[in-house]
Design a protein around this motif. Structure first.
Motif, mmCIF file in Angstrom:
data_model
loop_
_atom_site.group_PDB
_atom_site.id
_atom_site.type_symbol
_atom_site.label_atom_id
_atom_site.label_comp_id
_atom_site.label_asym_id
_atom_site.label_seq_id
_atom_site.Cartn_x
_atom_site.Cartn_y
_atom_site.Cartn_z
ATOM 1 N N CYS A 55 46.098 47.772 42.615
ATOM 2 C CA CYS A 55 45.358 46.905 42.259
ATOM 3 C C CYS A 55 45.164 46.110 43.338
ATOM 4 O O CYS A 55 43.421 45.941 44.672
ATOM 5 C CB CYS A 55 44.273 46.674 41.352
ATOM 6 N N VAL A 58 45.144 47.555 46.639
ATOM 7 C CA VAL A 58 43.896 48.181 48.038
ATOM 8 C C VAL A 58 43.228 46.701 48.149
ATOM 9 O O VAL A 58 42.274 46.967 49.054
ATOM 10 C CB VAL A 58 43.469 49.209 46.018
ATOM 11 N N TYR A 59 42.971 45.539 47.334
ATOM 12 C CA TYR A 59 42.360 44.661 47.345
ATOM 13 C C TYR A 59 42.455 44.162 48.495
ATOM 14 O O TYR A 59 41.841 42.904 49.450
ATOM 15 C CB TYR A 59 42.312 43.742 46.225
ATOM 16 N N THR A 62 42.742 47.164 52.238
ATOM 17 C CA THR A 62 41.682 46.881 52.587
ATOM 18 C C THR A 62 40.312 46.751 52.516
ATOM 19 O O THR A 62 38.966 47.147 53.368
ATOM 20 C CB THR A 62 41.127 48.780 51.239
ATOM 21 N N LYS A 63 40.062 45.164 52.385
ATOM 22 C CA LYS A 63 39.273 44.492 52.402
ATOM 23 C C LYS A 63 38.080 45.483 51.402
ATOM 24 O O LYS A 63 37.018 44.754 52.007
ATOM 25 C CB LYS A 63 38.735 44.232 53.695
ATOM 26 N N THR A 64 38.442 45.458 51.051
ATOM 27 C CA THR A 64 37.400 45.981 49.119
ATOM 28 C C THR A 64 36.280 44.850 49.035
ATOM 29 O O THR A 64 36.328 43.898 49.191
ATOM 30 C CB THR A 64 37.693 46.968 48.118
ATOM 31 N N THR A 65 35.430 45.497 48.475
ATOM 32 C CA THR A 65 34.297 44.712 47.773
ATOM 33 C C THR A 65 34.048 45.066 46.766
ATOM 34 O O THR A 65 32.816 44.499 46.144
ATOM 35 C CB THR A 65 32.717 44.559 48.599
ATOM 36 N N LEU A 66 35.112 45.463 46.134
ATOM 37 C CA LEU A 66 34.786 45.569 44.403
ATOM 38 C C LEU A 66 34.937 44.390 43.944
ATOM 39 O O LEU A 66 35.888 44.006 44.111
ATOM 40 C CB LEU A 66 35.404 46.649 44.366
ATOM 41 N N LYS A 70 37.708 42.028 42.474
ATOM 42 C CA LYS A 70 37.389 40.587 43.008
ATOM 43 C C LYS A 70 38.074 39.568 41.922
ATOM 44 O O LYS A 70 38.940 39.163 42.030
ATOM 45 C CB LYS A 70 36.257 40.291 43.666
ATOM 46 N N SER A 185 35.705 38.915 50.794
ATOM 47 C CA SER A 185 35.904 40.796 51.950
ATOM 48 C C SER A 185 34.774 40.516 51.691
ATOM 49 O O SER A 185 33.368 41.128 52.587
ATOM 50 C CB SER A 185 36.340 41.417 51.719
#
Length: 215
Positions: A55, A58-59, A62-66, A70, A185
């Motif tokens: 996790c 991935v954070y 990938t610059k995820t916004t999930l 966060k 992000s």
């Protein structure tokens, strides 16, 4: 070049594995042991550690916004960090003066909650520090407001608006922003619109947290 990237990825993964265990699992593993005398099986610890590590990768990659990822990050650098510090503190005390399990658990819970609450309150407080600098190179009085590490994204829009209100009240000749203005992000450029209410020149330099954002 490929070998270098592989080596970096391996070391980053090892670091994140250690972080995942000691930050997210170890303190609560000990709390469970003190509370119920239950030792979590090694296989379960390994499985949870790997899941958390994935996790985190991935954070950060990938610059995820999930929101769930966060929240995981914020939980880690907040309550989990204080839980780890509390656990290590108890170990140090227990080394010199053996403590009963219920005392360890109570102390752990009290320290962790107290530190978390104090950090939350202190992190929301706006403090103004005044510095007077004299130099022969300064030809006339200049009033400057310097701010940094606002971490908009972690901090709320209300917090930013309060800061902007304080700056407007001070009426400086200019505003300097020393980096780490944003910290997520998921942030949108519209989240910074409060700065448009500043009438004085404003200068900005990026910090490391700005690179969490794509583009």
């Amino acid at each position: 070049m490929v070998i270098k990237k592989i080596i970096i990825f391996v070391f980053q993964s090892i670091f994140l594995l250690m972080t995942s265990y000691f930050l997210y699992i170890f303190p609560f593993q000990m709390a469970l042991l003190w509370a119920l005398g239950y030792a979590i099986p090694f296989s379960i610890i390994v499985f949870i550690t790997i899941c958390i590590t994935m996790c985190l990768i991935v954070y950060f990659k990938t610059k995820t916004t999930l929101r769930v990822l966060k929240s995981l990050i914020y939980w880690g650098v907040g309550p989990c960090l204080f839980a780890l510090i509390s656990t290590l503190f108890i170990f140090c005390i227990d080394f010199f003066v053996p403590l009963l399990s219920w005392i360890k658990l109570s102390t752990w819970a009290l320290l962790t909650c107290s530190c978390t609450i104090f950090a939350y309150i202190n992190g929301s407080r706006i403090a103004i520090k005044r510095l007077h600098i004299s130099s022969a190179k300064i030809k006339h009085n200049t009033h400057i407001v310097f701010i940094s590490d606002l971490h908009i994204g972690t901090q709320s829009q209300v917090h930013l608006k309060n800061i902007i209100s304080h700056i407007n009240d001070l009426q400086p000749d200019m505003v300097l922003i020393g980096g780490d203005l944003v910290d997520s992000s998921a942030i949108n450029i519209n989240d910074l619109l409060a700065f448009k209410t500043l009438s004085m020149p404003t200068y900005f330099v990026s910090g490391n947290h700005e690179y969490y954002l794509p583009n």
